[in-house]
Scaffold this active site. Structure first.
Site, short mmCIF file in Angstrom:
data_model
loop_
_atom_site.label_atom_id
_atom_site.label_comp_id
_atom_site.label_asym_id
_atom_site.label_seq_id
_atom_site.Cartn_x
_atom_site.Cartn_y
_atom_site.Cartn_z
N SER A 114 52.48 20.10 55.59
CA SER A 114 52.68 20.09 54.14
C SER A 114 52.34 21.43 53.49
O SER A 114 51.36 22.07 53.86
CB SER A 114 51.79 19.03 53.50
OG SER A 114 52.19 17.75 53.88
N HIS A 118 49.87 17.96 46.84
CA HIS A 118 49.12 16.88 47.50
C HIS A 118 48.10 17.42 48.51
O HIS A 118 47.34 16.65 49.09
CB HIS A 118 50.06 15.84 48.11
CG HIS A 118 50.71 16.22 49.39
ND1 HIS A 118 52.01 16.67 49.47
CD2 HIS A 118 50.25 16.22 50.66
CE1 HIS A 118 52.31 16.91 50.74
NE2 HIS A 118 51.26 16.64 51.48
N ASP A 159 55.81 18.61 43.69
CA ASP A 159 54.74 18.69 44.68
C ASP A 159 54.52 20.16 45.06
O ASP A 159 54.90 20.60 46.14
CB ASP A 159 55.09 17.84 45.89
CG ASP A 159 53.94 17.72 46.88
OD1 ASP A 159 52.82 18.13 46.54
OD2 ASP A 159 54.19 17.22 48.00
#
Length: 239
Positions: free
Chosen positions: A191, A41, A96
């Protein structure tokens, strides 16, 4: 990182900073001199990578700066989740992860090192550490970004703790980690950064609740060992 502290300067030579133009967007991990592992992402059309960084606002002679020549998100990651939308029950953020090929190999130094991929699973109850330059304020509307890389200790928890806390799907390709008492967590901007357990890369920061650090609402990390073959094959197929 919520509830953490500045990492020791020389304790994270595999940590990458993933930029979009001049803004840091995500963390990452150097898994080969020419490849950084991060979250899918984090994808955008102009990723750049910095290695050997600690304080992003100091001129550090340890730093190495790269353009990204190729971005390879996991083929099963649902890219439509990146469009603005209201979160629906049972959304699935599985797979992810993404490999970024650097435009040239990193020079291996004291401050820039490769992190090997895991060979055995991490056990529930293990205390791990998450690292990142993400927000130190849990309110996503008012993120506060630190200069120095932050570290926080998080426990690997049973998946049920995450399943009970989130409406999105919790799957076997995710690790549930956090502090059930609250106050320690990863947050926006972390992230793609590593979750390190006993010196081994086991997770990549993926998703969680907003605000960050809420009691009984641990976050989810991509379970790296589930993707070891895909990572190795992708690097081998794109020399």
């Amino acid at each position: 990182v919520i509830g953490g502290q500045e990492c020791a300067r020389d304790s994270h030579p595999w940590q990458a900073a993933v930029y979009y133009y001049s803004d840091i967007k995500c963390g990452g991990v150097l898994v080969d001199p020419q490849w950084v592992l991060t979250a899918a992402h984090c994808i955008n059309d102009s990723n750049q990578v910095k290695l050997g960084r600690h304080n992003l606002f100091e001129d550090e002679d340890t730093a190495q700066h790269f353009l990204v020549s190729q971005s390879v998100p996991h083929p099963d990651f649902n890219m439509s989740l990146l469009e603005p939308h209201n979160v629906l029950p049972n959304e699935d953020y599985s797979h992810d992860l993404m490999l970024l090929r650097l435009n040239q190999p990193a020079q291996i130094t004291d401050s820039v090192q490769v992190m090997p991929l895991p060979t055995q699973e991490v056990q529930v109850g293990t205390t791990c550490r998450a690292l990142g330059w993400g927000s130190i304020d849990p309110d996503p509307a008012h993120p506060v970004f630190p200069d120095e890389l932050q570290c926080v200790g998080l426990e690997i928890l049973p998946s049920k703790n995450c399943d009970d806390a989130h409406i999105a799907n919790v799957t076997g390709t995710m690790l549930c980690a956090g502090d059930l008492a609250g106050g320690k967590d990863t947050c926006v901007g972390d992230s793609g950064g590593p979750l390190i357990c006993d010196g081994v890369l086991q997770g990549l920061t993926s998703w969680g609740d907003s605000p960050c650090g809420v009691a009984h609402s641990p976050s989810l990390y991509t379970k790296v060992i589930e993707y070891r073959e895909w990572i190795e094959r992708t690097m081998a197929d794109n020399p």
